[in-house]
Design a protein around this motif. Structure first.
Motif, PDB file in Angstrom:
ATOM      1  N   SER A  83       0.828  -1.214   0.000  1.00  0.00           N
ATOM      2  CA  SER A  83       0.000   0.000   0.000  1.00  0.00           C
ATOM      3  C   SER A  83       0.864   1.268   0.000  1.00  0.00           C
ATOM      4  N   PHE A 130       2.068   1.575  -3.579  1.00  0.00           N
ATOM      5  CA  PHE A 130       0.918   1.864  -4.433  1.00  0.00           C
ATOM      6  C   PHE A 130       0.493   3.322  -4.215  1.00  0.00           C
ATOM      7  N   GLY A 131       0.527   3.749  -2.960  1.00  0.00           N
ATOM      8  CA  GLY A 131       0.161   5.126  -2.624  1.00  0.00           C
ATOM      9  C   GLY A 131       1.085   6.156  -3.276  1.00  0.00           C
ATOM     10  N   ALA A 149      -6.552  -0.529  -8.187  1.00  0.00           N
ATOM     11  CA  ALA A 149      -7.263  -0.043  -6.989  1.00  0.00           C
ATOM     12  C   ALA A 149      -8.633  -0.715  -6.884  1.00  0.00           C
ATOM     13  N   CYS A 188      -8.083  -4.091  -5.346  1.00  0.00           N
ATOM     14  CA  CYS A 188      -7.879  -3.975  -3.881  1.00  0.00           C
ATOM     15  C   CYS A 188      -9.240  -3.836  -3.195  1.00  0.00           C
ATOM     16  N   LYS A 189     -10.036  -2.910  -3.727  1.00  0.00           N
ATOM     17  CA  LYS A 189     -11.302  -2.561  -3.084  1.00  0.00           C
ATOM     18  C   LYS A 189     -12.295  -3.731  -3.103  1.00  0.00           C
ATOM     19  N   HIS A 231     -11.331  -6.155  -0.460  1.00  0.00           N
ATOM     20  CA  HIS A 231     -11.585  -5.601   0.875  1.00  0.00           C
ATOM     21  C   HIS A 231     -13.085  -5.604   1.191  1.00  0.00           C
TER      22      HIS A 231
HETATM   23  C1  ASC Z   1      -4.419   1.808  -1.356  1.00  0.00           C
HETATM   24  C2  ASC Z   1      -4.631   1.065  -0.192  1.00  0.00           C
HETATM   25  C3  ASC Z   1      -5.679   0.262  -0.400  1.00  0.00           C
HETATM   26  C4  ASC Z   1      -6.183   0.446  -1.762  1.00  0.00           C
HETATM   27  C5  ASC Z   1      -7.628   0.720  -1.833  1.00  0.00           C
HETATM   28  C6  ASC Z   1      -8.057   0.948  -3.258  1.00  0.00           C
HETATM   29  O1  ASC Z   1      -3.521   2.618  -1.550  1.00  0.00           O
HETATM   30  O2  ASC Z   1      -3.942   1.108   0.930  1.00  0.00           O
HETATM   31  O3  ASC Z   1      -6.202  -0.583   0.440  1.00  0.00           O
HETATM   32  O4  ASC Z   1      -5.374   1.497  -2.291  1.00  0.00           O
HETATM   33  O5  ASC Z   1      -7.946   1.844  -1.092  1.00  0.00           O
HETATM   34  O6  ASC Z   1      -9.431   1.136  -3.329  1.00  0.00           O
END
Ligand code: ASC
Length: 150
Positions: free
Chosen positions: A42, A45-46, A137, A140-141, A144
């Motif tokens: 993350s 990615f950030g 992203a 990831c979402k 989650h």
């Molecule tokens: C990020 C992060 C996540 C994903 C998510 C994308 O940078 O820490 O868990 O992106 O937010 O929707």
């Protein structure tokens, strides 16, 4: 000497054949490992996100380096979701273990998307990177939303 070499080879073959879940001394180690891998992912990615969203100037080399790290890290967490690692300091939902095929679809998708992200980053084209960043992203979402508690 030959015996030593054979023993070393035998030991490595054995280590490689042990299921990944057995590579952690205790469940807490597996939980800490997967959280650490996801955290490092993350962070990198950030850093790409900051460029994609215009918060920091686009630096093609930095984006490519970060994307390679993301793609590497994306391969790591999954072996640490073994049996017995569902309890403890974790937001992992029980569904991960109850719906393993679905969870694997998500992790495979992330590995594929981050692979594409790394390729996109190497083009040096910001729009190409933006598209791949968005898909990653989304991956990831989606996972989650399905498998991580709030
Ligand atoms: C990020 C992060 C996540 C994903 C998510 C994308 O940078 O820490 O868990 O992106 O937010 O929707």
């Amino acid at each position: 000497m030959k015996v030593v070499v054979s023993l070393v080879l035998a030991a490595s073959a054995l280590a490689l054949s042990v299921p990944a879940s057995a590579q952690f001394a205790k469940p807490e180690d597996a939980i800490k490992y997967r959280q650490s891998a996801l955290f490092v992912m993350s962070q990198h990615f950030g850093r790409i996100g900051a460029m994609v969203n215009g918060r920091v100037p686009f630096d093609a080399k930095a984006a490519a380096d970060n994307a390679d790290i993301v793609a590497t890290m994306a391969q790591l967490p999954w072996a640490a979701f073994g049996p017995g690692t569902d309890k403890g300091n974790t937001k992992a939902k029980p569904e991960i273990w109850a719906e393993q095929a679905k969870f694997k679809e998500h992790s495979d998708k992330l590995i594929a998307e981050t692979g594409k992200l790394a390729v996109a980053a190497k083009t040096g084209n910001l729009d190409t990177l933006k598209t791949a960043f968005g898909s990653t992203a989304g991956s990831c979402k989606a996972c989650h939303d399905a498998f991580r508690a709030q």
